[in-house]
Scaffold this active site. Structure first.
Site, mmCIF file in Angstrom:
data_model
loop_
_atom_site.group_PDB
_atom_site.id
_atom_site.type_symbol
_atom_site.label_atom_id
_atom_site.label_comp_id
_atom_site.label_asym_id
_atom_site.label_seq_id
_atom_site.Cartn_x
_atom_site.Cartn_y
_atom_site.Cartn_z
ATOM 1 N N ARG A 85 0.816 -1.229 0.000
ATOM 2 C CA ARG A 85 0.000 0.000 0.000
ATOM 3 C C ARG A 85 0.841 1.267 0.000
ATOM 4 O O ARG A 85 0.381 2.314 -0.445
ATOM 5 C CB ARG A 85 -0.950 -0.036 1.192
ATOM 6 C CG ARG A 85 -2.028 -1.078 0.939
ATOM 7 C CD ARG A 85 -3.285 -0.757 1.613
ATOM 8 N NE ARG A 85 -3.041 -0.552 3.037
ATOM 9 C CZ ARG A 85 -3.981 -0.475 3.939
ATOM 10 N NH1 ARG A 85 -5.229 -0.558 3.582
ATOM 11 N NH2 ARG A 85 -3.697 -0.292 5.201
ATOM 12 N N LYS A 191 1.922 -19.970 3.993
ATOM 13 C CA LYS A 191 1.130 -20.348 5.154
ATOM 14 C C LYS A 191 0.856 -19.122 6.022
ATOM 15 O O LYS A 191 1.625 -18.170 5.920
ATOM 16 C CB LYS A 191 1.856 -21.417 5.967
ATOM 17 C CG LYS A 191 3.084 -20.874 6.735
ATOM 18 C CD LYS A 191 3.471 -21.810 7.826
ATOM 19 C CE LYS A 191 3.740 -21.184 9.147
ATOM 20 N NZ LYS A 191 4.862 -20.317 9.295
ATOM 21 N N HIS A 221 8.270 -23.925 3.150
ATOM 22 C CA HIS A 221 9.696 -23.808 2.822
ATOM 23 C C HIS A 221 10.515 -24.985 3.362
ATOM 24 O O HIS A 221 11.603 -25.249 2.872
ATOM 25 C CB HIS A 221 10.260 -22.448 3.238
ATOM 26 C CG HIS A 221 10.581 -22.308 4.692
ATOM 27 N ND1 HIS A 221 9.634 -22.062 5.636
ATOM 28 C CD2 HIS A 221 11.761 -22.375 5.362
ATOM 29 C CE1 HIS A 221 10.212 -21.981 6.830
ATOM 30 N NE2 HIS A 221 11.497 -22.162 6.685
ATOM 31 N N LYS A 225 13.909 -27.327 1.579
ATOM 32 C CA LYS A 225 15.263 -27.434 2.135
ATOM 33 C C LYS A 225 15.962 -28.640 1.496
ATOM 34 O O LYS A 225 15.380 -29.730 1.401
ATOM 35 C CB LYS A 225 15.210 -27.622 3.662
ATOM 36 C CG LYS A 225 14.815 -26.352 4.412
ATOM 37 C CD LYS A 225 14.815 -26.575 5.909
ATOM 38 C CE LYS A 225 14.160 -25.412 6.638
ATOM 39 N NZ LYS A 225 15.022 -24.268 6.858
ATOM 40 N N GLU A 259 14.412 -23.798 18.112
ATOM 41 C CA GLU A 259 14.968 -22.495 17.738
ATOM 42 C C GLU A 259 15.487 -21.817 18.992
ATOM 43 O O GLU A 259 14.848 -21.886 20.038
ATOM 44 C CB GLU A 259 13.889 -21.623 17.107
ATOM 45 C CG GLU A 259 13.370 -22.186 15.806
ATOM 46 C CD GLU A 259 12.378 -21.229 15.166
ATOM 47 O OE1 GLU A 259 12.814 -20.385 14.388
ATOM 48 O OE2 GLU A 259 11.181 -21.332 15.472
ATOM 49 N N ASP A 278 2.107 -22.803 13.938
ATOM 50 C CA ASP A 278 3.200 -22.151 13.219
ATOM 51 C C ASP A 278 4.179 -23.165 12.611
ATOM 52 O O ASP A 278 4.717 -22.945 11.535
ATOM 53 C CB ASP A 278 3.946 -21.231 14.194
ATOM 54 C CG ASP A 278 4.997 -20.382 13.523
ATOM 55 O OD1 ASP A 278 4.677 -19.755 12.503
ATOM 56 O OD2 ASP A 278 6.154 -20.350 14.012
ATOM 57 N N HIS A 283 5.113 -27.438 8.577
ATOM 58 C CA HIS A 283 6.476 -27.907 8.313
ATOM 59 C C HIS A 283 6.750 -29.324 8.844
ATOM 60 O O HIS A 283 7.257 -30.184 8.132
ATOM 61 C CB HIS A 283 7.503 -26.975 8.963
ATOM 62 C CG HIS A 283 7.363 -25.540 8.568
ATOM 63 N ND1 HIS A 283 7.004 -25.152 7.305
ATOM 64 C CD2 HIS A 283 7.534 -24.387 9.266
ATOM 65 C CE1 HIS A 283 6.973 -23.828 7.245
ATOM 66 N NE2 HIS A 283 7.282 -23.342 8.418
ATOM 67 N N LYS A 383 10.401 -22.329 20.678
ATOM 68 C CA LYS A 383 11.221 -21.111 20.605
ATOM 69 C C LYS A 383 12.033 -21.037 21.889
ATOM 70 O O LYS A 383 11.633 -21.583 22.918
ATOM 71 C CB LYS A 383 10.315 -19.869 20.551
ATOM 72 C CG LYS A 383 9.373 -19.839 19.370
ATOM 73 C CD LYS A 383 10.007 -19.209 18.163
ATOM 74 C CE LYS A 383 9.030 -19.081 17.015
ATOM 75 N NZ LYS A 383 9.698 -18.947 15.712
HETATM 76 C C1 BG6 Z 1 8.409 -20.117 9.851
HETATM 77 C C2 BG6 Z 1 7.795 -19.805 11.184
HETATM 78 O O1 BG6 Z 1 7.477 -20.722 9.003
HETATM 79 O O2 BG6 Z 1 9.521 -20.991 10.049
HETATM 80 C C3 BG6 Z 1 8.808 -19.179 12.116
HETATM 81 O O3 BG6 Z 1 6.688 -18.927 11.009
HETATM 82 C C4 BG6 Z 1 10.030 -20.056 12.238
HETATM 83 O O4 BG6 Z 1 8.253 -18.937 13.410
HETATM 84 C C5 BG6 Z 1 10.549 -20.439 10.851
HETATM 85 O O5 BG6 Z 1 11.015 -19.320 12.937
HETATM 86 C C6 BG6 Z 1 11.644 -21.471 10.967
HETATM 87 O O6 BG6 Z 1 12.224 -21.663 9.716
HETATM 88 P P1 BG6 Z 1 13.736 -22.115 9.582
HETATM 89 O O7 BG6 Z 1 13.921 -22.310 8.120
HETATM 90 O O8 BG6 Z 1 14.569 -21.009 10.173
HETATM 91 O O9 BG6 Z 1 13.869 -23.362 10.383
#
Ligand code: BG6
Length: 535
Positions: A85, A191, A221, A225, A259, A278, A283, A383
């Site tokens: 925007r 997503k 994603h 990988k 993470e 998430d 994933h 996290k």
């Molecule tokens: C994303 C999540 O899809 O994947 C994030 O929304 C997460 O919260 C991330 O940190 C992790 O991706 P990667 O590739 O860093 O493991």
């Protein structure tokens, strides 16, 4: 840009019906460090990015596109039309994107000449996706990409916006007729695909009103990988592992995505999502499907996706009264890590001080099929854990009896199970733990490990997931994209857990930042006689 198939010499090349050009080239030198390359080149096309001023575009998409330009994988005349925007000129957009690429590019030098060529194809059109006038403007830019930059009418629409705009964008494209052309039109969507099973179905219906399923590319994603793709190569490219890949030999499987970072300024989004939605719904269930699926008859997008979908549908749906023994929620609290004060989730900017959001989730799942019946698949993500690590650990049954005895005094470890660890990130590789005789008198056994490391074996950088997936959508390869049935099947798996957790008041925080998660997750495995690995 002048590169493309014609510019590549001394290679065997072939052009597919869709115009994608594949080139095999063998470089000279150490063949192990510089393996046979299988390069792909996208056919002419334009990419429209909705949400071009956002984090995803700046951190992921632009660096990936630049890297594709650097590798000469983009077609001549490749055009990007950014939208958000905020008002911005094409020039300003190019500058902002240049800064982002410099900031977020990894393992690749920034080359001013390559950037200049690439940036010539970057355009920007401000506009509200709910305003039909914007799509008329978009139509004009796409027409000029076709006429002046020879994009062939092929367009990828990429929804990198807030999910609340997905439906408006699809409807706007549809009302303007932009989903049709003499070339192809594809829609990439990030997503979350809905918030639960019902909203996912509803979103799918709305997208299908404009695009057929084969033109919708739902990005996950993790599937892009390199190391996740290698799970299939490892399983189905080798004769030795697959015979062991079943309930007779596998005791249990652990999939971990830890993470060390917290929510990094995304508390507002994350609060509505939580770890289960998430990371697990998308994933990690996709990773599980890749680990556990049956071999497909041919390596083709729908054949691979059929098997993943089939596996997801075989995951046993937890009954309401089973959720508490098969699912654990956690939230990190404040901690003192090595003398530094770490905030708890509730103290993060934008988080609710009484938040009930899970920043950790663990599930114990079972697959109801002949291969896996009775084998637990433990999945966890969190996290603010001690370190960043994603891996898949396959724990095999121990030897049927202990020929060499077992003597705690002497450290004999005849009962240590063989463990195969597929390391997704970081330190990408694979290791197999087995017992070996310790040198010296007697039969003392110790676990040792055989290791494969991408870095030392191939000596090459691994392409980022976004590079792979962007090139895939341009070449029309949907293998690594999720399909409607897969998305719905994975929502069905987490739905009972979401139902049970909705509105519940948890005893949060229940793990300290910098630790491996709540005690309840350890207890969940202990009840099955298992324990989480410390990766
Ligand atoms: C994303 C999540 O899809 O994947 C994030 O929304 C997460 O919260 C991330 O940190 C992790 O991706 P990667 O590739 O860093 O493991």
């Amino acid at each position: 840009m002048t590169h493309g198939c014609a510019a590549l010499q001394d290679s065997a090349s072939a052009v597919t019906a869709e115009g994608a050009c594949y080139v095999e080239s063998m470089s000279e030198g150490n063949p192990f460090h510089d393996p046979l390359r299988f390069e792909r080149h996208a056919p002419p096309c334009a990419l429209v990015i909705f949400g071009a001023n956002g984090d995803l575009t700046r951190r992921m998409l632009m660096p990936a596109l630049y890297r594709l330009a650097y590798d000469r994988s983009l077609p001549p005349g490749f055009t990007v039309v950014g939208n958000s925007r905020s008002a911005m000129s094409d020039e300003r957009f190019r500058d902002v994107m240049r800064e982002s690429v410099i900031q977020f590019l990894r393992d690749t030098p920034f080359d001013e000449r390559i950037w200049r060529d690439f940036a010539e194809g970057l355009y920007y059109r401000a506009g509200d996706l709910r305003d039909q006038g914007f799509y008329r403007e978009l139509e004009k830019v796409l027409a000029s990409a076709e006429n002046e930059r020879h994009s062939g009418g092929n367009v990828v629409f990429y929804l990198a916006t807030q999910p609340s705009l997905y439906e408006a964008a699809a409807a706007g494209i549809g009302a303007a007729g932009l989903q049709q052309s003499a070339g192809w039109r594809r829609l990439v969507i990030e997503k979350p695909f809905g918030r639960d099973l019902d909203s996912a179905r509803d979103l799918n219906r709305k997208l299908h009103a404009v695009f057929p399923e084969e033109s919708i590319y739902r990005i996950d994603h993790y599937l892009g990988k390199e190391t996740v793709q290698n799970v299939l190569a490892f399983r189905f490219g080798n004769g030795v592992f697959e015979p062991l890949w079943n309930r007779r030999y596998v005791n249990h499987v652990q999939i971990t995505a830890a993470e060390s970072i917290g929510v990094e300024g995304r508390a507002a989004y994350y609060q509505e999502s939580g770890a289960l939605r998430d990371m697990i719904q998308n994933h990690l269930l996709q990773v599980m499907a890749t680990v556990a699926m049956e071999p497909c008859a041919v390596y083709e997008p729908n054949a691979v996706r059929d098997e993943r979908a089939k596996l997801l549908r075989s995951i046993r749906i937890l009954r309401e009264d089973e959720v508490d023994s098969h699912a654990v929620a956690g939230q990190y609290g404040p901690a003192d890590i090595g003398g530094e004060k770490a905030r708890g989730f509730r103290q993060e900017d934008g988080a609710n001080p009484d938040s009930q959001t899970d920043t950790y989730a663990a599930l114990a799942l079972f697959v109801e099929n002949w291969r896996w019946a009775g084998v637990p698949f433990y999945i966890r993500t969190g996290k603010r854990m001690p370190r960043r690590v994603t891996d898949i650990a396959i724990s095999f049954n121990t030897a049927p009896f202990s020929l060499f005895g077992s003597d705690g005094q002497t450290g004999l470890m005849a009962t240590t199970p063989n463990l195969l660890v597929l390391r997704i990130q970081p330190e990408e590789g694979i290791s197999l733990r087995f017992l070996s005789k310790q040198p010296g008198g007697g039969m003392r056994l110790r676990p040792v490990s055989m290791d494969f490391n991408y870095g030392s074996s191939f000596g090459a950088r691994l392409p980022s997931a976004y590079e792979t997936l962007l090139l895939d959508v341009m070449t029309g390869d949907a293998t690594l994209y999720t399909r409607q049935d897969m998305v719905e099947a994975s929502w069905a798996v987490v739905q009972p857990v979401m139902n049970a957790w909705a509105g519940r008041r948890f005893d949060f925080p229940n793990y300290a930042a910098g630790t491996w998660g709540p005690a309840a997750a350890d207890e969940m495995l202990a009840r099955q006689g298992h324990a989480w690995r410390k990766p």
